[in-house]
Motif scaffolding. Structure first.
Motif, PDB file in Angstrom:
ATOM      1  N   CYS A  77       0.833  -1.200   0.000  1.00 52.41           N
ATOM      2  CA  CYS A  77       0.000   0.000   0.000  1.00 52.41           C
ATOM      3  C   CYS A  77       0.870   1.253   0.000  1.00 52.41           C
ATOM      4  CB  CYS A  77      -0.890   0.013   1.240  1.00 52.41           C
ATOM      5  SG  CYS A  77      -1.766  -1.537   1.575  1.00 52.41           S
ATOM      6  N   ASP A  78       0.513   2.222  -0.853  1.00 54.63           N
ATOM      7  CA  ASP A  78       1.288   3.464  -0.926  1.00 54.63           C
ATOM      8  C   ASP A  78       0.398   4.582  -1.445  1.00 54.63           C
ATOM      9  OD1 ASP A  78       3.345   5.508  -1.984  1.00 54.63           O
ATOM     10  OD2 ASP A  78       4.637   4.002  -1.082  1.00 54.63           O
ATOM     11  N   LYS A  79       0.594   5.794  -0.940  1.00 54.24           N
ATOM     12  CA  LYS A  79      -0.247   6.926  -1.325  1.00 54.24           C
ATOM     13  C   LYS A  79       0.091   7.469  -2.715  1.00 54.24           C
ATOM     14  CE  LYS A  79       2.613  10.309   1.134  1.00 54.24           C
ATOM     15  NZ  LYS A  79       2.631  11.312   2.229  1.00 54.24           N
ATOM     16  N   ARG A  80       1.237   7.073  -3.250  1.00 55.36           N
ATOM     17  CA  ARG A  80       1.619   7.557  -4.575  1.00 55.36           C
ATOM     18  C   ARG A  80       0.837   6.828  -5.677  1.00 55.36           C
ATOM     19  NH1 ARG A  80       7.974   6.737  -3.928  1.00 55.36           N
ATOM     20  NH2 ARG A  80       7.175   5.055  -2.590  1.00 55.36           N
ATOM     21  N   SER A  81       0.864   7.406  -6.868  1.00 59.79           N
ATOM     22  CA  SER A  81       0.151   6.818  -7.997  1.00 59.79           C
ATOM     23  C   SER A  81       1.025   5.775  -8.686  1.00 59.79           C
ATOM     24  CB  SER A  81      -0.232   7.897  -9.006  1.00 59.79           C
ATOM     25  OG  SER A  81       0.931   8.449  -9.610  1.00 59.79           O
ATOM     26  N   ARG A  82       0.386   4.933  -9.491  1.00 61.74           N
ATOM     27  CA  ARG A  82       1.099   3.891 -10.229  1.00 61.74           C
ATOM     28  C   ARG A  82       2.171   4.501 -11.133  1.00 61.74           C
ATOM     29  NH1 ARG A  82      -0.110  -1.555 -11.801  1.00 61.74           N
ATOM     30  NH2 ARG A  82      -1.891  -1.429 -10.383  1.00 61.74           N
ATOM     31  N   GLU A  83       1.852   5.638 -11.738  1.00 63.65           N
ATOM     32  CA  GLU A  83       2.781   6.264 -12.683  1.00 63.65           C
ATOM     33  C   GLU A  83       4.075   6.711 -12.002  1.00 63.65           C
ATOM     34  OE1 GLU A  83      -1.007   5.786 -14.192  1.00 63.65           O
ATOM     35  OE2 GLU A  83      -0.505   7.028 -12.426  1.00 63.65           O
ATOM     36  N   GLU A  84       3.989   7.042 -10.739  1.00 62.98           N
ATOM     37  CA  GLU A  84       5.178   7.538 -10.029  1.00 62.98           C
ATOM     38  C   GLU A  84       6.200   6.443  -9.746  1.00 62.98           C
ATOM     39  OE1 GLU A  84       4.440  10.750  -6.916  1.00 62.98           O
ATOM     40  OE2 GLU A  84       2.414   9.911  -7.133  1.00 62.98           O
ATOM     41  N   PHE A  85       5.810   5.188  -9.906  1.00 61.80           N
ATOM     42  CA  PHE A  85       6.720   4.083  -9.588  1.00 61.80           C
ATOM     43  C   PHE A  85       7.488   3.552 -10.799  1.00 61.80           C
ATOM     44  CE2 PHE A  85       3.994   3.922  -5.848  1.00 61.80           C
ATOM     45  CZ  PHE A  85       4.909   3.659  -4.846  1.00 61.80           C
ATOM     46  N   GLY A  86       7.105   3.946 -11.993  1.00 63.06           N
ATOM     47  CA  GLY A  86       7.871   3.569 -13.180  1.00 63.06           C
ATOM     48  C   GLY A  86       8.059   2.082 -13.400  1.00 63.06           C
ATOM     49  N   GLY A  87       7.010   1.288 -13.318  1.00 67.27           N
ATOM     50  CA  GLY A  87       7.100  -0.150 -13.589  1.00 67.27           C
ATOM     51  C   GLY A  87       7.304  -1.016 -12.364  1.00 67.27           C
ATOM     52  N   LYS A  88       7.593  -0.405 -11.230  1.00 71.09           N
ATOM     53  CA  LYS A  88       7.861  -1.172 -10.009  1.00 71.09           C
ATOM     54  C   LYS A  88       6.615  -1.907  -9.517  1.00 71.09           C
ATOM     55  CE  LYS A  88       9.836  -0.465  -5.386  1.00 71.09           C
ATOM     56  NZ  LYS A  88      10.420   0.551  -4.464  1.00 71.09           N
ATOM     57  N   ILE A  89       5.456  -1.283  -9.704  1.00 70.21           N
ATOM     58  CA  ILE A  89       4.210  -1.897  -9.227  1.00 70.21           C
ATOM     59  C   ILE A  89       3.886  -3.155 -10.025  1.00 70.21           C
ATOM     60  CG2 ILE A  89       1.738  -1.548  -8.934  1.00 70.21           C
ATOM     61  CD1 ILE A  89       3.597  -0.003  -6.975  1.00 70.21           C
ATOM     62  N   GLU A  90       4.050  -3.081 -11.331  1.00 69.59           N
ATOM     63  CA  GLU A  90       3.786  -4.249 -12.178  1.00 69.59           C
ATOM     64  C   GLU A  90       4.687  -5.422 -11.782  1.00 69.59           C
ATOM     65  OE1 GLU A  90       2.084  -0.764 -14.074  1.00 69.59           O
ATOM     66  OE2 GLU A  90       4.067  -1.168 -13.221  1.00 69.59           O
ATOM     67  N   ALA A  91       5.924  -5.108 -11.412  1.00 71.21           N
ATOM     68  CA  ALA A  91       6.850  -6.162 -10.998  1.00 71.21           C
ATOM     69  C   ALA A  91       6.370  -6.831  -9.704  1.00 71.21           C
ATOM     70  CB  ALA A  91       8.248  -5.576 -10.799  1.00 71.21           C
ATOM     71  N   LEU A  92       5.868  -6.032  -8.764  1.00 69.22           N
ATOM     72  CA  LEU A  92       5.357  -6.610  -7.516  1.00 69.22           C
ATOM     73  C   LEU A  92       4.106  -7.444  -7.773  1.00 69.22           C
ATOM     74  CD1 LEU A  92       5.765  -3.629  -5.000  1.00 69.22           C
ATOM     75  CD2 LEU A  92       7.162  -5.695  -5.155  1.00 69.22           C
ATOM     76  N   GLU A  93       3.241  -6.957  -8.644  1.00 70.20           N
ATOM     77  CA  GLU A  93       2.023  -7.705  -8.960  1.00 70.20           C
ATOM     78  C   GLU A  93       2.354  -9.025  -9.640  1.00 70.20           C
ATOM     79  OE1 GLU A  93      -1.301  -4.158  -9.525  1.00 70.20           O
ATOM     80  OE2 GLU A  93       0.062  -4.622 -11.194  1.00 70.20           O
ATOM     81  N   SER A  94       3.381  -9.032 -10.458  1.00 68.44           N
ATOM     82  CA  SER A  94       3.768 -10.276 -11.139  1.00 68.44           C
ATOM     83  C   SER A  94       4.277 -11.325 -10.150  1.00 68.44           C
ATOM     84  CB  SER A  94       4.846  -9.987 -12.191  1.00 68.44           C
ATOM     85  OG  SER A  94       6.076  -9.650 -11.574  1.00 68.44           O
ATOM     86  N   LEU A  95       4.748 -10.860  -8.973  1.00 69.08           N
ATOM     87  CA  LEU A  95       5.225 -11.780  -7.939  1.00 69.08           C
ATOM     88  C   LEU A  95       4.100 -12.245  -7.015  1.00 69.08           C
ATOM     89  CD1 LEU A  95       8.549  -9.961  -6.958  1.00 69.08           C
ATOM     90  CD2 LEU A  95       8.323 -12.042  -8.326  1.00 69.08           C
ATOM     91  N   GLY A  96       2.910 -11.666  -7.209  1.00 65.01           N
ATOM     92  CA  GLY A  96       1.757 -12.106  -6.427  1.00 65.01           C
ATOM     93  C   GLY A  96       1.227 -11.110  -5.426  1.00 65.01           C
ATOM     94  N   ALA A  97       1.807  -9.912  -5.360  1.00 63.97           N
ATOM     95  CA  ALA A  97       1.332  -8.912  -4.409  1.00 63.97           C
ATOM     96  C   ALA A  97       0.056  -8.247  -4.910  1.00 63.97           C
ATOM     97  CB  ALA A  97       2.402  -7.846  -4.183  1.00 63.97           C
ATOM     98  N   THR A  98      -0.836  -7.937  -3.986  1.00 63.68           N
ATOM     99  CA  THR A  98      -1.973  -7.069  -4.275  1.00 63.68           C
ATOM    100  C   THR A  98      -1.551  -5.643  -3.920  1.00 63.68           C
ATOM    101  OG1 THR A  98      -3.550  -8.807  -3.719  1.00 63.68           O
ATOM    102  CG2 THR A  98      -4.367  -6.539  -3.693  1.00 63.68           C
TER     103      THR A  98
END
Length: 465
Positions: A43-64
């Motif tokens: 969980c983070d208050k920042r937007s998906r765009e601010e992470f530059g691909g990092k969120i997709e990588a976490l989701e691919s590992l199974g994180a919500t």
């Protein structure tokens, strides 16, 4: 017997864990929990765009992943919640989750539960990073295996599996990390205390109480190192369950202590004095660094031989962003002291120089008073360049201070940080010192003090001859 990291992770297997904040401290934690079979919500208050691909990588590992302004609205039903440093533990969403049965913890709290080796913890308002680093470097120079981390930037929990009982973990601890700690390090160091972080802490009393957790949970065999020259830290001695070692630059305290006499740092223990080193042997400038060394010596006095201490003091050049010489240009020396996020830290930096400096100050408002900084600036600064949210407050503190005369110092204000640095460049003459020492946090314009310092260094290095 302490629980091992694997035993701890086994207790979470198949359970739900929310990790609040997807930053430096918590990203390795998220990976560790996912590998252990934990159902992780990041969980983070920042937007998906601010992470530059990092969120997709976490989701691919199974994180919500929950992002945006409502990122704390999904904590119901979590078995454990890991808060990020700097987040108050009594936020309504956290309180509701805990009332519903969730366990609230942090990466550092779990580290203290499972660390297999002795922990040396350092906290304080000023000097804690340099003191932490000196302690780690001294232990390394004495042949010890050392893990350095905590608030200094590196999470240590992912390294626990590699640690041996004969190693040492040296950790810098912020007031935010300490707020909910129910364990203390075997050796605890408090460098000093003065008003700080009052934008987050509700009072100075709460800030002090958080700092006290570094030693309140010690055992009788443990030790706390306290600054005898600071009224608040000296008062902590009466609350210690373990051995107290005081350090002082101004007096010779009773009992076990490290002190300065006639330019020499001495150690007294068991009623006997031992010379450690001359203050002139310390490469780092300033009285505050003498205090940092005394604190470090008190922490490692039984672990590091005196010749090793003297050798390191003569060659250790300091930590980045702390009175860091960036460049000498046209006879002008430019120093980066971006770590100085409080008035007391800036005052310590100003006292390092024998002549008045050109000071760049100002930044995010932590609601710390600048009353004592005003007279210090009059004494040590010939040209004051202000920028950031607190510019007007610092100006007022200087102009209202006793002894202020118009243009002594000259005061300028600039909204843009680069304009402020260039104004210092234009004002400087051969032999001058330009010092970035903001006396404030960086969050009005920068992510952190490192980004502020690096920006300053980049601007200075691009200045033309």
């Amino acid at each position: 017997m302490k629980m091992t990291i694997q035993e701890y992770l086994d207790t979470l297997k198949g359970k739900k864990a929310a990790v609040l904040g997807i930053g430096v401290s918590n990203t390795p934690l998220i990976h560790m929990l996912l590998r252990a079979g934990v159902k992780v919500s990041a969980c983070d208050k920042r937007s998906r765009e601010e992470f530059g691909g990092k969120i997709e990588a976490l989701e691919s590992l199974g994180a919500t992943v929950w992002l945006g302004k409502d990122y704390l609205d999904h904590l119901s039903g979590q078995d454990v919640i890991f808060r990020t440093p700097g987040m108050r533990p009594d936020l309504p969403q956290l309180a509701a989750a805990v009332a519903g049965g969730s366990s609230l913890t942090s990466e550092m709290e779990v580290f203290f539960q499972v660390c297999p080796c002795p922990i040396i913890g350092v906290t304080g308002s000023d000097g804690k990073t340099t003191t932490t680093t000196i302690i780690a470097e001294l232990l390394k120079a004495a042949g010890k295996t050392v893990y350095l981390g905590g608030n200094i930037g590196k999470p240590l929990l992912p390294d626990v599996g590699m640690m041996e009982p004969t190693d040492f973990a040296v950790v810098e601890l912020s007031s935010f990390q300490l707020m909910t700690m129910d364990r203390s390090p075997q050796i605890a160091v408090v460098t000093n205390l003065s008003p700080n972080h009052l934008d987050v802490h509700r009072s100075m009393g709460e800030y002090i109480s958080a700092k006290e957790n570094i030693f309140l949970h010690q055992a009788p065999a443990d030790r706390v190192v306290l600054n005898a020259d600071n009224e608040i830290t000296r008062s902590f001695a009466s609350g210690s369950k373990g051995t107290v070692t005081l350090f002082s630059r101004r007096e010779e305290p009773e009992g076990e202590c490290v002190y300065l006499r006639d330019g020499v740092i001495w150690l007294r223990e068991h009623g006997e004095e031992r010379k450690i080193l001359d203050r002139d042997e310390i490469l780092l400038p300033g009285d505050h660094n003498v205090e940092n060394y005394m604190a470090a010596i008190a922490a490692v006095k039984d672990l590091v031989p005196v010749p090793v201490i003297r050798s390191l003091a003569a060659k250790f050049s300091g930590v980045e962003h702390r009175i860091e010489l960036v460049r000498t240009l046209n006879g002008v020396r430019y120093y980066n002291d971006s770590i100085a996020s409080s008035p007391t830290r800036t005052m310590a930096g100003l006292k390092c120089f024998s002549k008045k400096v050109i000071l760049i100050a100002g930044g995010y408002d932590k609601h710390i008073p600048f009353d004592d900084l005003g007279p210090g600036i009059i004494e040590h600064v010939k040209h004051l360049i202000l920028t950031g949210d607190t510019a007007s407050k610092i100006r007022a503190a200087v102009e209202e201070a006793p002894g202020y005369q118009e243009s002594m110092p000259v005061i300028e204000e600039y909204h843009d940080f680069q304009d402020a640095v260039k104004a210092a460049y234009k004002a400087a003459q051969p032999g001058d010192v330009v010092l970035l020492s903001p006396a404030c946090a960086s969050f009005d314009k920068f992510k952190n003090f490192m980004e502020r310092g690096n920006t300053f260094k980049k601007i200075v290095r691009e200045l033309e001859q």
